[in-house]
Design a protein around this motif. Structure first.
Motif, mmCIF file in Angstrom:
data_model
loop_
_atom_site.group_PDB
_atom_site.id
_atom_site.type_symbol
_atom_site.label_atom_id
_atom_site.label_comp_id
_atom_site.label_asym_id
_atom_site.label_seq_id
_atom_site.Cartn_x
_atom_site.Cartn_y
_atom_site.Cartn_z
ATOM 1 N N LYS A 198 0.903 -1.059 -0.167
ATOM 2 C CA LYS A 198 -0.115 -0.083 0.123
ATOM 3 C C LYS A 198 0.963 1.328 -0.086
ATOM 4 O O LYS A 198 0.529 2.188 -0.727
ATOM 5 C CB LYS A 198 -0.903 -0.030 1.225
ATOM 6 C CG LYS A 198 -1.761 -1.063 1.240
ATOM 7 C CD LYS A 198 -2.947 -0.935 2.525
ATOM 8 C CE LYS A 198 -3.894 -2.223 2.544
ATOM 9 N NZ LYS A 198 -4.563 -2.165 3.750
ATOM 10 N N GLU A 407 -12.531 2.247 -9.195
ATOM 11 C CA GLU A 407 -13.257 2.306 -7.967
ATOM 12 C C GLU A 407 -14.297 1.360 -7.701
ATOM 13 O O GLU A 407 -14.299 0.851 -6.670
ATOM 14 C CB GLU A 407 -13.845 3.734 -8.138
ATOM 15 C CG GLU A 407 -14.773 4.029 -6.864
ATOM 16 C CD GLU A 407 -15.385 5.593 -7.248
ATOM 17 O OE1 GLU A 407 -16.258 5.943 -6.202
ATOM 18 O OE2 GLU A 407 -15.307 6.186 -7.951
ATOM 19 N N ASN A 410 -12.579 -1.782 -6.218
ATOM 20 C CA ASN A 410 -11.839 -1.403 -4.846
ATOM 21 C C ASN A 410 -13.077 -1.316 -4.014
ATOM 22 O O ASN A 410 -13.017 -1.617 -2.819
ATOM 23 C CB ASN A 410 -11.169 0.250 -4.898
ATOM 24 C CG ASN A 410 -9.653 -0.068 -5.429
ATOM 25 O OD1 ASN A 410 -9.439 -1.334 -5.278
ATOM 26 N ND2 ASN A 410 -9.437 1.038 -5.789
ATOM 27 N N THR A 411 -14.251 -0.978 -4.386
ATOM 28 C CA THR A 411 -15.640 -1.023 -3.713
ATOM 29 C C THR A 411 -16.057 -2.585 -3.367
ATOM 30 O O THR A 411 -16.207 -2.953 -2.300
ATOM 31 C CB THR A 411 -16.733 -0.181 -4.252
ATOM 32 O OG1 THR A 411 -16.356 1.051 -4.482
ATOM 33 C CG2 THR A 411 -17.874 -0.420 -3.434
ATOM 34 N N LYS A 413 -13.993 -5.009 -3.146
ATOM 35 C CA LYS A 413 -12.805 -5.645 -2.283
ATOM 36 C C LYS A 413 -12.948 -4.833 -0.993
ATOM 37 O O LYS A 413 -12.285 -5.318 -0.195
ATOM 38 C CB LYS A 413 -11.622 -5.574 -2.888
ATOM 39 C CG LYS A 413 -11.544 -6.553 -4.090
ATOM 40 C CD LYS A 413 -10.317 -6.397 -4.973
ATOM 41 C CE LYS A 413 -9.261 -6.521 -4.466
ATOM 42 N NZ LYS A 413 -8.940 -8.090 -4.404
ATOM 43 N N ARG A 415 -11.451 -1.990 -0.398
ATOM 44 C CA ARG A 415 -9.947 -1.453 -0.025
ATOM 45 C C ARG A 415 -9.839 -0.033 -0.491
ATOM 46 O O ARG A 415 -10.736 0.461 -0.902
ATOM 47 C CB ARG A 415 -8.996 -2.398 -0.676
ATOM 48 C CG ARG A 415 -9.235 -2.151 -2.071
ATOM 49 C CD ARG A 415 -8.195 -3.355 -2.731
ATOM 50 N NE ARG A 415 -8.057 -2.934 -4.208
ATOM 51 C CZ ARG A 415 -7.338 -3.561 -5.083
ATOM 52 N NH1 ARG A 415 -6.447 -4.500 -4.561
ATOM 53 N NH2 ARG A 415 -6.960 -3.263 -6.424
ATOM 54 N N GLU A 416 -8.899 0.537 -0.119
ATOM 55 C CA GLU A 416 -8.515 1.857 -0.131
ATOM 56 C C GLU A 416 -8.795 2.203 -1.758
ATOM 57 O O GLU A 416 -8.363 1.601 -2.794
ATOM 58 C CB GLU A 416 -7.124 2.221 0.124
ATOM 59 C CG GLU A 416 -6.806 2.285 1.617
ATOM 60 C CD GLU A 416 -6.477 0.740 2.046
ATOM 61 O OE1 GLU A 416 -6.049 0.458 3.219
ATOM 62 O OE2 GLU A 416 -6.547 -0.147 1.078
ATOM 63 N N GLU A 417 -8.936 3.666 -2.002
ATOM 64 C CA GLU A 417 -9.415 4.089 -3.145
ATOM 65 C C GLU A 417 -8.281 4.223 -4.141
ATOM 66 O O GLU A 417 -8.163 4.364 -5.559
ATOM 67 C CB GLU A 417 -10.213 5.569 -3.321
ATOM 68 C CG GLU A 417 -9.208 6.839 -3.019
ATOM 69 C CD GLU A 417 -8.907 6.890 -1.549
ATOM 70 O OE1 GLU A 417 -7.964 7.785 -1.435
ATOM 71 O OE2 GLU A 417 -9.392 6.030 -0.541
ATOM 72 N N ARG A 419 -5.614 2.072 -4.355
ATOM 73 C CA ARG A 419 -5.093 0.797 -4.703
ATOM 74 C C ARG A 419 -5.512 0.467 -6.213
ATOM 75 O O ARG A 419 -6.442 0.765 -6.661
ATOM 76 C CB ARG A 419 -5.759 -0.140 -3.939
ATOM 77 C CG ARG A 419 -5.449 -0.069 -2.396
ATOM 78 C CD ARG A 419 -4.061 -0.673 -2.115
ATOM 79 N NE ARG A 419 -4.132 -2.148 -2.212
ATOM 80 C CZ ARG A 419 -4.637 -2.912 -1.424
ATOM 81 N NH1 ARG A 419 -5.438 -2.618 -0.262
ATOM 82 N NH2 ARG A 419 -4.655 -4.187 -1.723
ATOM 83 N N THR A 499 -7.350 -8.663 -10.722
ATOM 84 C CA THR A 499 -6.857 -8.288 -9.359
ATOM 85 C C THR A 499 -7.400 -9.811 -8.481
ATOM 86 O O THR A 499 -8.099 -10.518 -9.148
ATOM 87 C CB THR A 499 -7.652 -7.222 -8.679
ATOM 88 O OG1 THR A 499 -7.239 -6.853 -7.516
ATOM 89 C CG2 THR A 499 -9.293 -7.431 -8.544
#
Length: 541
Positions: A198, A407, A410-411, A413, A415-417, A419, A499
């Motif tokens: 990260k 986005e 990441n939503t 999963k 996790r942070e935007e 990534r 991913t």
């Protein structure tokens, strides 16, 4: 010769089975226990063994513990020194060393029938090195190992020739590029020995404006070693709380640390090349999972070929220890060394779960059609991957042509935007789209995306115009290759978003139950599990 390799002491416990020089199986404990990284990297957990992974490896190889010729343990307590003598603040390190010394009896208890006298201690960095040099396509190669720590060092520089390792340098603790990066990870509000990637991702949003000051504490010394200790991170920016938003100072500090790491790696590689010669370099150790640094090393370093072991972190030392003891063995053929299921077994899982499913004429075509409609696909095929990267066996797939899919994934999963996600592309198509070390089958380098392609595949392009590419060889991955070809026929794009198939804080999906649970809890449109398709609409109708 039948050898079981074990990694257990620090983090990422794993097991690997090597029979007569052939790697039969390798797997990380987290895929069985469902605990991310298997355990936390603290002395109190050092006794925990990869019991589930080891038992599976033996069962897969059709062996009992008493039939093993040896078990390797990738740490040699005889080489260790007290933590305070090495300049480390680790008051419970004696407990860790006691657990290491007692590993033979712990293993004999975990694997009934094993003779503890068959347990062989392999030095930690030697196991790392053996997982890389001889396993690479270039068996006579230089090898560079960098991680947090081993017994008393944090680095090994050497060369494998005719299967034998010659060591040229080793950096004594407390200087450690790996520990330096771990400390920054904590300072930036992430989890040590887990979230370093990260920090690497956050670095692409920053500028290395703190680099001159950092060089005072972190730099190569010109003799094959380096200095990396006593960095006052708070002098650059206050520590970030875990639930606090990151700011530009955080990104700039990450970028500065990334830059100073890359500078040190380049210097170490040039020194090793002067000492050992050769045109190939193999990398292992946790630092070798830093794909940005790997790419700079490939582009600006002295070696024609740079190869990175796909399980370069401590998990890989399970395999490296076994390979080191085995001696002669073939180069690594792929990372798909974990569990797999026959079609009839997968059907039984689906029937048992009472979910509606279909068996289309060609699952590759079905998936390509769903992706072309902008669906998200959970892809569960073949044997699971050894190492932290999803390489077309336990993956989430999506359309790369829609920027919002970054986005969206990441939503999905959680996790942070910031990534990124990665592009998967046929090896023969890669050079026209990506510039960098090719082929790149293990997703361990970053590549510049050719400018005219950036707007065509925006979901996989990092903020700095790069992408972490996985190239697919149709001879090794015919099903994935067929899916990529079918997607290109429908969209004109030879790239698919890839991913890992998991959600935040959980290990990658490994068995069919994991796949069904992940599919049921995340907004994924299609689960492609072996030749079968499970559609979200039908499952929840």
């Amino acid at each position: 010769m039948r050898i079981l390799g074990i990694n257990a002491l620090f983090h990422d416990p794993a097991a690997a089975l090597v029979v007569d020089g052939t790697t039969v199986a390798a797997a990380e404990e987290e895929r069985f226990s469902r605990r991310k990284h298997g355990k936390r990297p603290v002395p109190f957990s050092a006794w925990e063994l990869p019991e589930l992974a080891a038992r599976w490896c033996l069962a897969h190889g059709g062996l009992r513990p008493d039939e093993l010729d040896a078990v390797t343990y990738s740490f040699d307590p005889r080489l260790a020194r007290p933590a305070d003598e090495m300049g480390l603040d680790d008051p419970f390190d004696p407990l860790r060393l006691e657990y290491a010394e007692r590993a033979p009896e712990f293993l004999a208890e975990a694997l009934p029938g094993l003779d503890p006298a068959k347990v062989v201690f392999v030095p930690h960095h030697v196991a790392h090195a053996a997982s890389a040099g001889p396993a690479s396509p270039y068996p006579d190669s230089a090898v560079l190992v960098l991680d947090g720590r081993g017994e008393a060092a944090s680095h090994l520089a050497g060369r494998f020739q005719d299967g034998r390792l010659e060591t040229f340098a080793a950096q004594a603790l407390p200087d450690s590029l790996g520990l330096m990066y771990e400390e920054l990870t904590v300072h930036l509000g992430f989890l040590r020995s887990s979230d370093e990637y990260k920090v690497m991702a956050l670095a692409s949003y920053g500028k290395p404006r703190f680099l001159p000051q950092l060089r005072q504490s972190v730099h190569a010394t010109g003799d094959g070693g380096f200095r990396a200790r006593d960095v006052d991170w708070a002098a650059f920016t206050p520590p970030r709380a875990r639930d606090e938003e990151w700011n530009q100072d955080h990104a700039d500090l990450a970028a500065s640390a990334q830059a100073v790491l890359e500078e040190a790696l380049l210097d170490l590689a040039h020194w090793l090349h002067r000492e050992a010669g050769g045109d190939a370099l193999a990398l292992a150790g946790g630092v070798a999972l830093n794909c940005v640094a790997n790419s700079r090393l490939a582009a600006q370093g002295p070696y024609r070929h740079v190869w990175v072991q796909p399980a370069a972190g401590d998990a890989g030392t399970a395999l490296g220890g076994a390979l080191y003891l085995a001696g002669d063995h073939a180069p690594m053929a792929g990372a798909d060394l974990g569990r797999g299921w026959r079609d009839d077994e997968l059907r039984a899982w689906l029937d048992g779960a009472a979910v509606p499913y279909e068996k289309p004429p060609d699952i590759a075509e079905t998936v390509a059609e769903e992706l072309a409609r902008d669906g998200v696909v959970a892809w569960f095929q073949g044997r699971s991957e050894y190492g932290p990267r999803a390489l077309g066996h336990r993956s989430l797939l999506a359309h790369p042509g829609r920027a919002e899919n970054l986005e969206r994934l990441n939503t999905v999963k959680g996790r942070e935007e910031f990534r990124p996600v990665a592009p998967m592309v046929l090896a023969e198509r890669a050079a026209g789209i990506f510039q960098g070390p090719l082929p790149s089958p293990y997703m361990l380098f970053v590549h510049d995306v050719v400018r005219e392609w950036r707007d065509r595949i925006p979901a996989v392009v990092h903020v700095d115009g790069t992408a972490r590419v996985q190239t697919v060889d149709a001879r090794q991955e015919p099903l994935v290759a067929r899916m990529l070809g079918a997607f290109e026929r429908r969209t004109g794009l030879p790239v698919v978003v890839n991913t890992s198939l998991n959600t935040a804080g959980r290990p990658m999906v490994d068995d069919p139950r994991d796949a069904l649970e992940c599919f049921g809890s995340a907004p994924v449109d299609l689960l492609a599990i072996g030749p079968f398709a499970v559609r979200r609409g039908r499952m929840f109708a």
